[in-house]
Design a protein around this motif. Structure first.
Motif, PDB file in Angstrom:
ATOM      1  N   ASP A 232       0.831  -1.199   0.000  1.00  0.00           N
ATOM      2  CA  ASP A 232       0.000   0.000   0.000  1.00  0.00           C
ATOM      3  C   ASP A 232       0.867   1.249   0.000  1.00  0.00           C
ATOM      4  O   ASP A 232       0.603   2.202  -0.761  1.00  0.00           O
ATOM      5  CB  ASP A 232      -0.919  -0.009   1.218  1.00  0.00           C
ATOM      6  N   ARG A 233       1.884   1.289   0.844  1.00  0.00           N
ATOM      7  CA  ARG A 233       2.749   2.471   0.898  1.00  0.00           C
ATOM      8  C   ARG A 233       3.464   2.712  -0.426  1.00  0.00           C
ATOM      9  O   ARG A 233       3.679   3.851  -0.828  1.00  0.00           O
ATOM     10  CB  ARG A 233       3.766   2.315   2.029  1.00  0.00           C
ATOM     11  N   LEU A 234       3.836   1.640  -1.094  1.00  0.00           N
ATOM     12  CA  LEU A 234       4.550   1.775  -2.363  1.00  0.00           C
ATOM     13  C   LEU A 234       3.614   1.970  -3.552  1.00  0.00           C
ATOM     14  O   LEU A 234       4.073   2.269  -4.659  1.00  0.00           O
ATOM     15  CB  LEU A 234       5.430   0.534  -2.593  1.00  0.00           C
ATOM     16  N   GLY A 235       2.316   1.778  -3.320  1.00  0.00           N
ATOM     17  CA  GLY A 235       1.358   1.923  -4.418  1.00  0.00           C
ATOM     18  C   GLY A 235       1.471   0.820  -5.446  1.00  0.00           C
ATOM     19  O   GLY A 235       1.193   1.044  -6.634  1.00  0.00           O
ATOM     20  N   ILE A 236       1.843  -0.371  -5.015  1.00  0.00           N
ATOM     21  CA  ILE A 236       2.014  -1.506  -5.925  1.00  0.00           C
ATOM     22  C   ILE A 236       0.674  -2.226  -6.094  1.00  0.00           C
ATOM     23  O   ILE A 236       0.015  -2.574  -5.100  1.00  0.00           O
ATOM     24  CB  ILE A 236       3.082  -2.474  -5.388  1.00  0.00           C
ATOM     25  N   GLU A 237       0.287  -2.448  -7.319  1.00  0.00           N
ATOM     26  CA  GLU A 237      -0.980  -3.131  -7.597  1.00  0.00           C
ATOM     27  C   GLU A 237      -0.869  -4.606  -7.197  1.00  0.00           C
ATOM     28  O   GLU A 237      -0.008  -5.338  -7.691  1.00  0.00           O
ATOM     29  CB  GLU A 237      -1.320  -3.027  -9.075  1.00  0.00           C
ATOM     30  N   ALA A 238      -1.722  -5.027  -6.287  1.00  0.00           N
ATOM     31  CA  ALA A 238      -1.690  -6.403  -5.784  1.00  0.00           C
ATOM     32  C   ALA A 238      -3.087  -6.802  -5.356  1.00  0.00           C
ATOM     33  O   ALA A 238      -3.921  -5.960  -5.025  1.00  0.00           O
ATOM     34  CB  ALA A 238      -0.712  -6.528  -4.614  1.00  0.00           C
ATOM     35  N   THR A 239      -3.330  -8.109  -5.348  1.00  0.00           N
ATOM     36  CA  THR A 239      -4.651  -8.632  -5.009  1.00  0.00           C
ATOM     37  C   THR A 239      -4.530  -9.664  -3.892  1.00  0.00           C
ATOM     38  O   THR A 239      -3.733 -10.599  -3.980  1.00  0.00           O
ATOM     39  CB  THR A 239      -5.306  -9.300  -6.231  1.00  0.00           C
ATOM     40  N   TRP A 240      -5.337  -9.471  -2.861  1.00  0.00           N
ATOM     41  CA  TRP A 240      -5.441 -10.459  -1.788  1.00  0.00           C
ATOM     42  C   TRP A 240      -6.653 -11.342  -2.041  1.00  0.00           C
ATOM     43  O   TRP A 240      -7.687 -10.869  -2.522  1.00  0.00           O
ATOM     44  CB  TRP A 240      -5.620  -9.770  -0.431  1.00  0.00           C
ATOM     45  N   SER A 241      -6.529 -12.621  -1.699  1.00  0.00           N
ATOM     46  CA  SER A 241      -7.687 -13.505  -1.807  1.00  0.00           C
ATOM     47  C   SER A 241      -7.713 -14.455  -0.623  1.00  0.00           C
ATOM     48  O   SER A 241      -6.667 -14.830  -0.083  1.00  0.00           O
ATOM     49  CB  SER A 241      -7.657 -14.299  -3.120  1.00  0.00           C
ATOM     50  N   ARG A 242      -8.940 -14.790  -0.216  1.00  0.00           N
ATOM     51  CA  ARG A 242      -9.164 -15.780   0.845  1.00  0.00           C
ATOM     52  C   ARG A 242     -10.288 -16.680   0.367  1.00  0.00           C
ATOM     53  O   ARG A 242     -11.431 -16.237   0.230  1.00  0.00           O
ATOM     54  CB  ARG A 242      -9.565 -15.111   2.158  1.00  0.00           C
ATOM     55  N   THR A 243      -9.957 -17.938   0.081  1.00  0.00           N
ATOM     56  CA  THR A 243     -10.946 -18.880  -0.422  1.00  0.00           C
ATOM     57  C   THR A 243     -11.249 -19.905   0.652  1.00  0.00           C
ATOM     58  O   THR A 243     -10.346 -20.603   1.119  1.00  0.00           O
ATOM     59  CB  THR A 243     -10.421 -19.593  -1.686  1.00  0.00           C
ATOM     60  N   GLY A 244     -12.510 -19.973   1.063  1.00  0.00           N
ATOM     61  CA  GLY A 244     -12.859 -20.856   2.155  1.00  0.00           C
ATOM     62  C   GLY A 244     -12.749 -22.327   1.820  1.00  0.00           C
ATOM     63  O   GLY A 244     -12.231 -23.118   2.592  1.00  0.00           O
ATOM     64  N   GLY A 245     -13.250 -22.724   0.651  1.00  0.00           N
ATOM     65  CA  GLY A 245     -13.266 -24.133   0.291  1.00  0.00           C
ATOM     66  C   GLY A 245     -11.939 -24.623  -0.229  1.00  0.00           C
ATOM     67  O   GLY A 245     -11.219 -23.895  -0.934  1.00  0.00           O
ATOM     68  N   ALA A 246     -11.593 -25.862   0.098  1.00  0.00           N
ATOM     69  CA  ALA A 246     -10.313 -26.427  -0.306  1.00  0.00           C
ATOM     70  C   ALA A 246     -10.198 -26.534  -1.824  1.00  0.00           C
ATOM     71  O   ALA A 246      -9.155 -26.221  -2.400  1.00  0.00           O
ATOM     72  CB  ALA A 246     -10.124 -27.802   0.339  1.00  0.00           C
ATOM     73  N   ALA A 247     -11.266 -26.968  -2.466  1.00  0.00           N
ATOM     74  CA  ALA A 247     -11.221 -27.134  -3.920  1.00  0.00           C
ATOM     75  C   ALA A 247     -11.040 -25.790  -4.611  1.00  0.00           C
ATOM     76  O   ALA A 247     -10.250 -25.653  -5.550  1.00  0.00           O
ATOM     77  CB  ALA A 247     -12.494 -27.817  -4.406  1.00  0.00           C
ATOM     78  N   GLY A 248     -11.775 -24.784  -4.144  1.00  0.00           N
ATOM     79  CA  GLY A 248     -11.655 -23.459  -4.735  1.00  0.00           C
ATOM     80  C   GLY A 248     -10.273 -22.855  -4.530  1.00  0.00           C
ATOM     81  O   GLY A 248      -9.720 -22.211  -5.425  1.00  0.00           O
ATOM     82  N   ALA A 249      -9.699 -23.082  -3.347  1.00  0.00           N
ATOM     83  CA  ALA A 249      -8.364 -22.559  -3.058  1.00  0.00           C
ATOM     84  C   ALA A 249      -7.323 -23.230  -3.943  1.00  0.00           C
ATOM     85  O   ALA A 249      -6.414 -22.575  -4.464  1.00  0.00           O
ATOM     86  CB  ALA A 249      -8.028 -22.779  -1.588  1.00  0.00           C
TER      87      ALA A 249
END
Length: 446
Positions: A123-140
């Motif tokens: 965030d401080r560097l302004g770098i484009e990045a995506t966080w993800s949290r997938t609940g299901g094992a198959a989806g992850a």
């Protein structure tokens, strides 16, 4: 082959003696600089190593993506600074269900939050990045496989026990773990493997099913994944300057706080509790029966020394970062503070030496085996058999001394007293260094 085997043995012996990480110990043994100008390349990924799991992971991903600062790479030491630099933390947990006592140490800003530093850094560097949290094992599993198939390395947080290559005992199942980079996959079906960079210097792969299970194990960060989407970009000079200054200011603010668990007073509290027989959390009381004391002392050595799993106290790395920050901010007075922090790093090494005195044969062997496992992880898949054998002996030795350390009562008292003295000196030195740094940052004429 014999020469290579002897070299590895000498490197690991140095790690056990000095607490250095594998790359640093190897550089000393072979007589080269600590940095390797020609890292191993695996599936297009450069294996550069590193010390701090968070900063090293991000530095390696950014280098792979071609994201730089105006004057070159965004290095691990500089990213440590941007993320808030150093921290302080000490907690002694006691668990009634198995009568265990666990020492937890924190050496970075926001160490108690798994994602805080990396989120703050991008965030401080302004770098484009995506966080993800997938609940299901198959989806992850699908999300990870899709990212790797697209050529996108991801930072993820697997449980160390299920990850496998640290060869931890079952009672550490669910203990969590530091971030690693998954950067490629190979094979299909049950034989599929993921290529993982855990500050390694050679290819390290794990079964995809094991990584999926490890990522899902810890509820607080189940299947968390950070993907940097920025590519071929340069962080503007003004943005980098602001990020570096914000990181330094956050460090001064955090360490200068009053918390006895998450700021410099934690070291003072720990120093007192090591020798206070009246305090409920005093080590003479908690370990009066001597059970679990060796585990606690070993945790101190592993947690403090860079040779451990998590990179250690990081004070020397911060000194490097402070010099680089000084260049970014055009503040040579900040660079002049780096030797002070290297001196503090020496004090931490002295504490670790006091905790696990290697003049005791069983303890010396414990240190050798711990270094052997860490060194073999750095060697990737090529070190698999050696680290498995070393880990088996290590945990057998630790179990042998689980009820009492190989130290008599007088030596235990001397060890705790020595540790207490080192910690008091560390607290004074860090307090003075933080005050000095805060004064420099707050000087309106600079």
């Amino acid at each position: 082959m014999t020469t290579a085997k002897h070299l590895k043995a000498r490197v690991r012996a140095r790690m056990a003696r000095t607490g250095e990480r594998y790359a640093v110990a190897r550089a000393h043994v072979v007589g080269a600089g600590a940095g390797d100008p020609h890292p191993v390349v695996d599936a297009g990924w450069h294996l550069r190593g590193g010390t701090d799991p968070d900063a090293a992971a991000l530095a390696n991903v950014l280098a792979h993506r071609g994201v730089t600062g105006p004057d070159g790479p965004l290095t691990e030491p500089l990213l440590l600074v941007v993320g808030g630099g150093l921290g302080a933390g000490y907690i002694l947990w006691e668990f009634a269900h198995d009568d265990s006592r666990v020492v937890t140490l924190g050496f970075t800003h926001s160490w108690q939050y798994f994602d805080r530093r990396l989120a703050t850094t991008v965030d401080r560097l302004g770098i484009e990045a995506t966080w993800s949290r997938t609940g299901g094992a198959a989806g992850a599993a699908t999300a990870l496989a899709s990212a790797l198939a697209a050529g996108d390395p991801v930072i993820t947080w697997p449980d160390r026990y299920h990850l496998g290559y640290w060869h931890l005992p079952a009672f550490l199942d669910g203990g969590g773990g530091h971030p690693v980079v998954a950067y490629a996959s190979s094979g299909t079906g049950p034989g599929a493997r993921v290529h993982v960079d855990d500050r390694t210097l050679a290819p390290l792969t794990v079964p995809a099913a094991d990584l999926d299970r490890a990522r899902a194990r810890v509820g607080s960060y189940r299947n968390a994944m950070l993907l940097v989407s920025a590519s071929g970009t340069v962080v503007p000079a003004d943005r980098l300057r602001a990020a570096v200054r914000a990181g330094l200011e956050a460090m001064v603010d955090q360490l200068g706080g009053s918390s006895t668990s998450f700021a410099l007073p934690a070291w003072r509290k720990w120093s007192r509790l090591l020798v206070d027989p009246r305090a409920a959390k005093g080590w003479p009381s908690v370990f009066a029966d001597r059970r679990g004391l060796l585990r606690a002392l070993a945790s101190v050595w592993e947690g403090v020394e860079p040779a451990g799993m998590t990179g250690g106290h990081l004070r020397a790395l911060f000194a490097d970062g402070l010099e680089q920050a000084a260049a970014v901010l055009d503040r040579p007075d900040l660079a002049a503070e780096a030797p002070r922090w290297r001196g503090i790093a020496d004090r931490w090494h002295a504490l670790a030496e006091a905790a696990l005195p290697d003049d005791v044969p069983a303890i010396a062997r414990l240190r050798e085996l711990t270094a052997a496992v860490a060194g073999a992880v750095a060697e990737g898949d090529a070190g698999a058999a050696e680290r498995a054998a070393a880990a088996e002996e290590l945990w057998r030795l630790r179990a042998e001394h689980a009820d009492a350390p190989p130290l008599d009562e007088a030596r235990v008292a001397a060890v705790l007293t020595d540790m207490s003295g080192h910690l008091a000196a560390i607290c004074d030195a860090e307090a003075a260094a933080v005050t000095r740094l805060g004064g420099l940052l707050g000087d309106p004429t600079s």
